[in-house]
Scaffold this motif. Structure first.
Motif, PDB file in Angstrom:
ATOM      1  N   GLY A  74      -1.422  90.943  27.112  1.00 45.89           N
ATOM      2  CA  GLY A  74      -1.440  91.149  25.673  1.00 45.89           C
ATOM      3  C   GLY A  74      -0.379  92.088  25.144  1.00 45.89           C
ATOM      4  O   GLY A  74      -0.308  92.317  23.941  1.00 45.89           O
ATOM      5  N   GLY A  79       3.801  89.591  29.964  1.00 45.74           N
ATOM      6  CA  GLY A  79       3.966  88.251  30.496  1.00 45.74           C
ATOM      7  C   GLY A  79       2.796  87.353  30.149  1.00 45.74           C
ATOM      8  O   GLY A  79       1.876  87.749  29.414  1.00 45.74           O
ATOM      9  N   PRO A  80       2.805  86.147  30.679  1.00 45.80           N
ATOM     10  CA  PRO A  80       1.825  85.142  30.257  1.00 45.80           C
ATOM     11  C   PRO A  80       0.504  85.146  31.024  1.00 45.80           C
ATOM     12  O   PRO A  80      -0.398  84.382  30.673  1.00 45.80           O
ATOM     13  N   PHE A  81       0.406  85.975  32.031  1.00 50.07           N
ATOM     14  CA  PHE A  81      -0.803  85.893  32.860  1.00 50.07           C
ATOM     15  C   PHE A  81      -1.867  86.889  32.397  1.00 50.07           C
ATOM     16  O   PHE A  81      -1.574  87.960  31.881  1.00 50.07           O
ATOM     17  N   ARG A  82      -3.093  86.514  32.667  1.00 50.34           N
ATOM     18  CA  ARG A  82      -4.223  87.366  32.291  1.00 50.34           C
ATOM     19  C   ARG A  82      -4.622  88.256  33.465  1.00 50.34           C
ATOM     20  O   ARG A  82      -4.241  88.015  34.603  1.00 50.34           O
ATOM     21  N   GLU A  95      -4.346  87.437  37.378  1.00 51.96           N
ATOM     22  CA  GLU A  95      -5.067  86.204  37.674  1.00 51.96           C
ATOM     23  C   GLU A  95      -4.383  85.388  38.762  1.00 51.96           C
ATOM     24  O   GLU A  95      -4.962  84.420  39.254  1.00 51.96           O
ATOM     25  N   ILE A 304       4.013  82.319  40.243  1.00 53.65           N
ATOM     26  CA  ILE A 304       2.893  81.381  40.409  1.00 53.65           C
ATOM     27  C   ILE A 304       2.945  80.768  41.808  1.00 53.65           C
ATOM     28  O   ILE A 304       1.949  80.726  42.542  1.00 53.65           O
TER      29      ILE A 304
ATOM     30  N   THR B  62      -3.282  83.990  25.638  1.00 50.38           N
ATOM     31  CA  THR B  62      -1.944  84.407  26.079  1.00 50.38           C
ATOM     32  C   THR B  62      -0.901  83.438  25.535  1.00 50.38           C
ATOM     33  O   THR B  62      -1.178  82.697  24.587  1.00 50.38           O
ATOM     34  N   TRP B  63       0.284  83.424  26.098  1.00 51.59           N
ATOM     35  CA  TRP B  63       1.428  82.727  25.510  1.00 51.59           C
ATOM     36  C   TRP B  63       1.124  81.273  25.156  1.00 51.59           C
ATOM     37  O   TRP B  63       0.464  80.551  25.913  1.00 51.59           O
ATOM     38  N   CYS B  81      -0.726  79.191  28.155  1.00 55.95           N
ATOM     39  CA  CYS B  81      -0.762  79.595  29.566  1.00 55.95           C
ATOM     40  C   CYS B  81      -2.187  79.906  30.008  1.00 55.95           C
ATOM     41  O   CYS B  81      -2.413  80.208  31.186  1.00 55.95           O
ATOM     42  N   ASP B  82      -3.109  79.863  29.094  1.00 54.26           N
ATOM     43  CA  ASP B  82      -4.521  80.076  29.427  1.00 54.26           C
ATOM     44  C   ASP B  82      -5.232  78.769  29.747  1.00 54.26           C
ATOM     45  O   ASP B  82      -6.446  78.765  29.964  1.00 54.26           O
ATOM     46  N   TRP B 107      -1.341  76.747  33.289  1.00 54.46           N
ATOM     47  CA  TRP B 107      -0.509  76.491  32.107  1.00 54.46           C
ATOM     48  C   TRP B 107      -0.557  75.033  31.669  1.00 54.46           C
ATOM     49  O   TRP B 107      -0.592  74.121  32.493  1.00 54.46           O
ATOM     50  N   ASN B 125      -0.432  72.826  35.035  1.00 55.75           N
ATOM     51  CA  ASN B 125      -0.091  73.346  36.354  1.00 55.75           C
ATOM     52  C   ASN B 125      -1.075  72.909  37.426  1.00 55.75           C
ATOM     53  O   ASN B 125      -0.802  73.053  38.617  1.00 55.75           O
TER      54      ASN B 125
END
Lengths: 430, 334
Positions: A74, A79-82, A95, A304, B62-63, B81-82, B107, B125
């Protein structure tokens, strides 16, 4: 490079006793001209309950702390990961590591690492030796130090195994003043040591005869000119002989197929399973690496892919070490040469970053289910619990029971085991 | 043919800022807005008339990295991406999403809407390619899956097939009615395994079928001598749809750092690709009868996505420098 045995140092007295002692065990004439630290495989395979071991997972290229141990979801840098919860309430990791999250109660995160070195080679040197590289001195890597400090005198196996991701093999040049005896034996792509099978064209009797001849000649030579070089030379031959007899120790295919499946049928999975096998067989120090995390470009795609592989194999390894009762005697360290920039660059990449990153530890005296240190909300600075390579190096040694304030006696010269200017991190030791 | 279309006259006419770098952009089919996804959990709407920005929140954790518009322009659909897909009403003030579904594990890199406007396809993904009822978000069926991440999806203009491309250069043609795989196009030149770095890299980043149905274009990169360091060149594979023959490998000489993020066919028969990387953000134009591009237009900053306005003249690009830009492929107006 003559060894001055007249110095009567403890190191040399021990080495001499080992040499003579094993010669006596081996029987008259059987081991003359050899270096006597080896004994029978049965003895070597007898794992001592008090023997401490270390395994290092080197995340080659620089693992992103934000995609692993210290996520900042957030945020502009996150970045895009939780982040996901782990088996330890209150500790969240990326994650990308769901299986490792389930083993967090065995592990300890160190989130305040600041090494201030963004160069690959220099950063790796610092993390593996605990010292900054200088032209004036070379220091042994943690594997060599562990091999010397922890390996039982009567073992017949090398103390320092380096599982490399590619091919090759041989010995590493990583033991500095400790000498080649403690340098790594490299297992290229996890294969058994090179040249450890008798050539098919040579009959066993012929092989025995030539080895006897070698020992005989060595004995005559050593009687007059014992030096560190000649001793290491002799040691290498005898170690090779022992490796040939115990080649199975390094053969990961001897492990159950179900375990191979569980760890993953990729190189890193095989390497992790091999590491488990080696540690169980009594190897003191095993280092393996996972490549490649130097993700200046498309950091997230590569993490990833890479961490999916790492997560499965590493989590199996940790779970197995714990289940087999080896966690009290095995120090686990997951490190890199540095972390990666909180800033996300224009190629979706992250660059080199050493001022606020993370490592993961576990086992021996390291507190379990713990997170030490804290970085700022955007991950750009350490706010609490700052540590560096020197402190970590000393902590590794203290965790396995080595007095990191001690010294090695090298040719009569007292050389500190670790950087005397820093101390271990008490919060990382129970 | 849009009046005045001439890529060689391309020029940027507008740019509007957001707070974070942008990942994705799509025009609405009625030509009123451009929507963007960015390095946050938002969907942004920019009014083409005045650049007014409206932020849509509440759909993603997220993104947002993929977008598609309903054919009637009433809704914009976002993939994150969630692993979630959210539907948003396009007009009016910012409002929560109409619906959000858990669509994929990982993603969602690509979305597309069927020519008849009833179906949405998503690629994730998790290797799955899923068809959704666009009206209620219900899963209609899964199509032939991939063993690696799905990077791109597209409906064939005739509406009977879905095309999906993955990381390792497998491009599948699947039947919408049955979900079965019909054919596979070999797009392996778009994949690199770099042994020294031990990484898979590349993938089919975009798929575009020419309006006449003759050509299937797949875009990405090749010559990836240093994937981790962004050393690679853009490449488009041009397949004959009927024969599956790889007719051309379309390149852009001199662009040593680039990847094709998106392809669109223009009304004059040109194929337009967005390349971005170390060589900058560039719109590249090819004709189907030549391997080399006939024109390229340098954008002010690296871009990650591109879309073509319904008028066939305006091009939207989503940029790293937090701007969406509108480029016009025609002469400047007074």
């Amino acid at each position: 490079m003559n060894i001055h045995y007249a110095c009567k140092s403890l190191e040399h007295r021990i080495a001499r006793r080992q040499f003579l002692g094993t010669m006596a065990v081996a029987g008259a004439g059987a081991m003359t001209g050899g270096l006597g630290v080896f004994s029978t495989p049965a003895v070597a395979n007898q794992l001592r309950s008090d023997q401490k071991r270390i395994v290092v997972f080197n995340m080659h290229g620089g693992l992103s702390q934000l995609e692993s141990w210290d996520p900042k979801p957030g945020t502009a840098t996150g970045g895009p990961f939780r982040a996901i919860p782990t088996s330890v309430p209150g500790i969240h990791i990326s994650e990308l590591l769901p299986e490792t999250a389930r083993e967090m109660h065995h592990l300890c995160l160190v989130r305040g690492v600041n090494t201030s070195e963004d160069d690959h080679g220099k950063g790796a040197y610092m993390m593996l030796t605990g010292r900054r590289q200088t032209p004036a001195a070379d220091y042994p890597q943690i594997g060599a130090v562990a091999a010397k400090a922890l390996t039982p005198a009567d073992t017949s196996l090398p103390g320092y195994i380096l599982i490399t991701p590619g091919g090759g093999g041989g010995r590493g040049a990583d033991s500095a003043y400790l000498g080649p005896k403690y340098s790594s034996v490299q297992l290229g792509n996890g294969n058994p040591p090179q040249n450890t099978t008798r050539p098919e064209a040579m009959a066993e009797a012929s092989d025995v005869a030539r080895q006897d001849l070698r020992r005989h000649v060595n004995e005559r030579f050593l009687n007059r000119r014992r030096t560190a070089v000649t001793e290491a030379f002799t040691y290498s031959y005898e170690q090779a002989q022992q490796l040939m007899r115990q080649r199975d120790v390094f053969d990961v295919t001897k492990e159950p197929e179900a375990d191979a499946e569980r760890y993953g049928k990729h190189d890193f999975g095989r390497h992790c399973l091999l590491a488990r096998r080696l540690l169980e067989k009594g190897i003191t120090f095993v280092q393996l690496s996972h490549s490649n995390y130097d993700t200046h470009n498309e950091n997230f795609n590569f993490h990833i892919e890479q961490l999916a592989e790492f997560d499965r194999s590493f989590s199996c390894f940790v779970a197995d070490i714990a289940a087999r009762g080896m966690l009290d005697s095995t120090l686990i360290v997951v490190l890199s040469e540095f972390g990666r920039t909180p800033n996300i660059n224009q190629y979706y990449g992250r660059d080199h970053w050493s001022r606020s990153w993370s490592i993961c530890m576990g086992g021996c005296r390291v507190p379990r289910g713990h997170a030490f240190g804290k970085t700022s909300a955007d991950g750009t600075a350490v706010e609490d619990g700052e540590v560096d390579h020197g402190k970590l190096f000393r902590t590794y040694l203290e965790a396995v029971g080595v007095d990191s304030s001690g010294s090695f006696d090298i040719a009569g010269q007292q050389i500190p085991i670790a950087d005397p200017a820093v101390s271990a991190v008490p919060e990382l030791l129970t | 043919m849009p009046e005045g279309l001439d890529p060689k006259l391309a020029h940027v006419v507008s740019q509007w800022p957001h707070d974070r770098p942008l990942n994705a952009c799509r025009f609405d089919p009625l030509g009123r807005f451009v929507f963007c996804g960015s390095e946050d959990a938002l969907v942004e709407r920019f009014n083409l008339a005045d650049g007014a920005r409206t932020l849509f929140t509440g759909g993603h954790e997220t993104w947002v990295i993929s977008l598609a518009s309903s054919r009637d322009g009433a809704q914009i659909i976002s993939g994150g991406c969630d692993g979630k897909i959210s539907w948003w009403n396009t007009i009016g003030d910012a409002a929560p999403p109409v619906r959000t579904i858990e669509a994929h594990k990982g993603w969602i890199r690509a979305l597309d809407v069927s020519p008849d406007g009833t179906l949405l396809v998503s690629g994730g993904n998790d290797g799955r390619v899923c068809l959704w009822n666009i009206a209620d978000g219900k899963l209609v069926r899964e199509l032939s899956s991939h063993t690696r991440h799905v990077y791109s999806v597209a409906f064939h203009p005739q509406g009977k097939f879905v095309l999906s491309g993955d990381l390792i250069g497998v491009l599948k043609q699947s039947d919408i009615a049955s979900g079965a795989e019909v054919r596979t196009f070999d797009a392996k030149p778009l994949h690199t395994y770099e042994g020294g770095q031990q990484v898979d890299f590349g993938g089919i980043r975009s798929i575009a079928v020419s309006p006449d149905g003759k050509w299937l274009a797949a875009g990405g990169l090749y010559k990836a001598s240093n994937p981790l360091g962004s050393v690679h060149e853009p490449l488009v594979l041009l397949f004959n749809w009927e024969t599956q023959k790889l007719e051309r490998q379309q390149i852009a000489e001199g662009i040593t750092g680039g990847v094709i993020w998106r392809l669109r066919w223009l009304a004059d028969g040109s194929l337009m690709g967005l390349s971005s990387g170390g060589s900058g953000g560039i719109l590249i134009f090819w004709k189907p009868d030549a391997d080399k591009d006939y024109f390229r237009f340098g954008l002010p900053n690296l871009a990650r996505d591109m879309d073509l306005h319904p008028d066939g003249l305006q091009v939207a690009t989503a940029h790293y420098d937090k701007h969406v830009r509108i480029t016009r492929l025609a002469a400047k107006t007074a």
